[in-house]
Design an enzyme around this catalytic site. Structure first.
Site, PDB file in Angstrom:
ATOM      1  N   VAL A   5       0.870  -1.167   0.000  1.00  0.00           N
ATOM      2  CA  VAL A   5       0.000   0.000   0.000  1.00  0.00           C
ATOM      3  C   VAL A   5       0.908   1.218   0.000  1.00  0.00           C
ATOM      4  CG1 VAL A   5      -2.022  -1.071   1.087  1.00  0.00           C
ATOM      5  CG2 VAL A   5      -0.241  -0.065   2.524  1.00  0.00           C
ATOM      6  N   SER A   6       0.368   2.365  -0.381  1.00  0.00           N
ATOM      7  CA  SER A   6       1.203   3.549  -0.571  1.00  0.00           C
ATOM      8  C   SER A   6       1.502   4.321   0.703  1.00  0.00           C
ATOM      9  CB  SER A   6       0.538   4.488  -1.579  1.00  0.00           C
ATOM     10  OG  SER A   6       0.430   3.847  -2.825  1.00  0.00           O
ATOM     11  N   THR A   7       0.595   4.289   1.673  1.00  0.00           N
ATOM     12  CA  THR A   7       0.796   5.098   2.875  1.00  0.00           C
ATOM     13  C   THR A   7       0.603   4.261   4.135  1.00  0.00           C
ATOM     14  OG1 THR A   7      -1.511   5.803   2.961  1.00  0.00           O
ATOM     15  CG2 THR A   7       0.005   7.194   1.709  1.00  0.00           C
ATOM     16  N   GLN A  18      -2.947   3.174   5.313  1.00  0.00           N
ATOM     17  CA  GLN A  18      -3.731   2.232   4.518  1.00  0.00           C
ATOM     18  C   GLN A  18      -3.552   0.817   5.076  1.00  0.00           C
ATOM     19  OE1 GLN A  18      -2.071   3.311   0.638  1.00  0.00           O
ATOM     20  NE2 GLN A  18      -4.084   4.057   0.034  1.00  0.00           N
TER      21      GLN A  18
END
Length: 185
Positions: free
Chosen positions: A9-11, A14
């Site tokens: 996931v990007s962050t 998340q």
């Protein structure tokens, strides 16, 4: 032959749980995960570990192609590296594998779509920021470090290395704060 899962996931806010559950359900013996942007391979240590670990006949599984990356060239290079090791790449949604020639074509198209989607996201984000600035409501990104704490520690004669350890950040971040106040030592 091992099935190795990779989730991303990007962050940090998340959730990886859905991806992890899908990869476990597909029989992945090893699953590596990380919370980092898919825009490039930079800082993606878990992906590097997976690529290093792959052996002939292994299968790298991801839930969606954009979990592997959002840059077409990067995704295709990753697939190429897997193939050079004699491993396969399988995407679960939609179900596509590099075991067949058609899979390569579909993965190339999906990679282009992922890159295009990333561009659209950045454009919408930039448009939203510009509109918020015009309306006077833009506050910038969330402040991650307490600048006052960094300056107070400096005033207590801590050096940048000590400050970085105390507040849990890199020395570069400390130097940016101190240089912004003209007081790096």
């Amino acid at each position: 032959m091992a099935r190795i899962g990779y989730a991303r996931v990007s962050t940090v806010d998340q959730d990886l749980e859905t991806q992890l559950a899908k990869l476990k359900a597909e029989g992945c013996e090893v699953i590596r995960s990380e919370k980092v942007s898919g825009g490039s391979r930079d800082r993606r240590a878990e992906l590097a570990t997976v690529l290093e670990f792959l052996r002939p006949g292994d299968e790298l599984m991801v839930t969606r192609l954009d979990r592997l990356g959002r840059d077409t060239r990067d995704v295709l290079n990753l697939i190429y590296e897997c193939e050079q090791k004699g491993a396969f790449v399988t995407v679960l949604d939609p179900h596509v594998s590099t075991r067949g020639e058609m899979g390569h074509i579909v993965l190339t198209v999906l990679g282009m779509v992922a890159q295009m989607e990333r561009r659209f996201i950045k454009e919408r984000q930039r448009d939203g920021i510009e509109q918020a600035k015009r309306e006077g409501v833009y506050k910038g990104g969330k402040q991650r470090l307490d600048r006052g704490q960094v300056l107070a520690l400096r005033d207590q004669n801590h050096n940048p290395t000590q400050i970085a350890k105390l507040v849990g950040c890199s020395r570069m971040q400390v130097y940016r704060i101190l240089n912004g106040h003209g007081t790096a030592r």
